[in-house]
Design a protein around this motif. Structure first.
Motif, PDB file in Angstrom:
ATOM      1  N   ASN A  96       0.809  -1.215   0.000  1.00 24.65           N
ATOM      2  CA  ASN A  96       0.000   0.000   0.000  1.00 24.65           C
ATOM      3  C   ASN A  96       0.840   1.262   0.000  1.00 24.65           C
ATOM      4  O   ASN A  96       0.400   2.320   0.439  1.00 24.65           O
ATOM      5  CB  ASN A  96      -0.981  -0.010   1.174  1.00 24.65           C
TER       6      ASN A  96
ATOM      7  N   ALA B  31      -7.444  -0.972   0.921  1.00 21.60           N
ATOM      8  CA  ALA B  31      -6.609   0.210   1.133  1.00 21.60           C
ATOM      9  C   ALA B  31      -7.222   1.377   0.362  1.00 21.60           C
ATOM     10  O   ALA B  31      -7.628   1.231  -0.787  1.00 21.60           O
ATOM     11  CB  ALA B  31      -5.177  -0.036   0.663  1.00 21.60           C
ATOM     12  N   SER B  50      -5.611   1.449   5.711  1.00 21.16           N
ATOM     13  CA  SER B  50      -5.503   0.036   5.405  1.00 21.16           C
ATOM     14  C   SER B  50      -6.421  -0.711   6.363  1.00 21.16           C
ATOM     15  O   SER B  50      -6.274  -0.584   7.584  1.00 21.16           O
ATOM     16  CB  SER B  50      -4.053  -0.435   5.577  1.00 21.16           C
ATOM     17  N   SER B  55      -2.966   4.211   8.284  1.00 24.82           N
ATOM     18  CA  SER B  55      -1.648   3.576   8.342  1.00 24.82           C
ATOM     19  C   SER B  55      -0.527   4.534   7.947  1.00 24.82           C
ATOM     20  O   SER B  55       0.621   4.351   8.352  1.00 24.82           O
ATOM     21  CB  SER B  55      -1.606   2.326   7.451  1.00 24.82           C
ATOM     22  N   GLY B  96      -4.507  -3.621  -1.526  1.00 27.47           N
ATOM     23  CA  GLY B  96      -3.773  -3.488  -0.267  1.00 27.47           C
ATOM     24  C   GLY B  96      -3.173  -4.790   0.208  1.00 27.47           C
ATOM     25  O   GLY B  96      -3.043  -5.024   1.398  1.00 27.47           O
TER      26      GLY B  96
END
Lengths: 110, 118
Positions: A96, B31, B50, B55, B96
């Protein structure tokens, strides 16, 4: 040092030309690689993912060189509609965190 | 049609206003992201959620406040912004997945909310 480096251009090429963009990345743990296209005042859109073996989609060919830590995009037989900014994007293993290059501006001239 | 929907498309606000940008995705992505983009620059990461938890916060000023009510929704609350905050605000989502096979974890953007702060 930036995670991803790209030549910003601009690249001005005639219709029908072949043009190549390169992009280097600094983190050897980079996992996934992409080329995005962004038209003026629009959102970036995925052009193609870049696979280790290289991949082709019509007039577009993407290649990855892990040893030298760069990816490339080759556009053959350029069309007027290819005029856009091309963004190189790299992710790490975490999945991510996407790192963007500065983008390369392409204008295809009639 | 984009699979990430952002509203509003355009927003003009004064420096004392409070407004919110909204983002929705129904791709099952875990995500979600806010990016800020100025003219002729690449998108600049602001926040990452996330699994509905914040995050990553890229040292964004507190006048920007993100919120993730559920796995499909992402908001960005705006308060006391400055004219230099005028930009295109892009929402994005991705699967994600850590360690995803190259090319499987793609970032998908919404059309953006173009913000002007007077």
């Amino acid at each position: 040092r930036k995670e991803v480096e790209q030549d910003p251009g601009p690249f001005n090429v005639p219709e029908g030309a072949t043009v190549a963009f390169n992009c280097t990345y600094s983190n050897s743990a980079s996992q996934s690689f992409f080329w995005y296209r962004q038209d003026c005042r629009k959102e970036p859109k995925l052009l193609m993912s870049v696979y280790s073996s290289g991949n082709e989609d019509g007039r577009f060919t993407a290649q990855l060189n892990r040893a030298s830590q760069y990816i490339s995009l080759l556009i053959r037989d350029s069309k007027l509609s290819d005029s856009a900014t091309y963004l190189c994007v790299v992710t790490l293993y975490t999945g991510n965190q996407f790192y963007f290059g500065t983008g390369t501006s392409l204008t295809v001239i009639p | 049609d984009t699979e990430v929907t952002q509203t509003p498309k355009h927003l003009v606000m004064g420096m004392t206003n409070k407004k919110s940008l909204k983002c929705e995705q129904h791709m099952g992505h875990r995500a979600m992201y806010w990016y800020k983009q100025k003219a002729k620059k690449p998108p600049e990461l602001m926040f990452v959620y996330s699994y509905e938890k914040l995050s990553i916060n890229e040292s964004v000023p507190s006048r920007f406040s993100p919120e993730c009510p559920n796995s499909s929704l992402l908001n960005l609350h705006l308060h006391a912004l400055q004219p230099e905050d005028s930009a295109l605000y892009l929402c994005a989502s991705s699967q994600g997945i850590a360690g995803a096979i190259s090319g499987a974890n793609v970032l998908t953007f919404g059309a953006g909310s173009r913000l002007t702060v007077l």
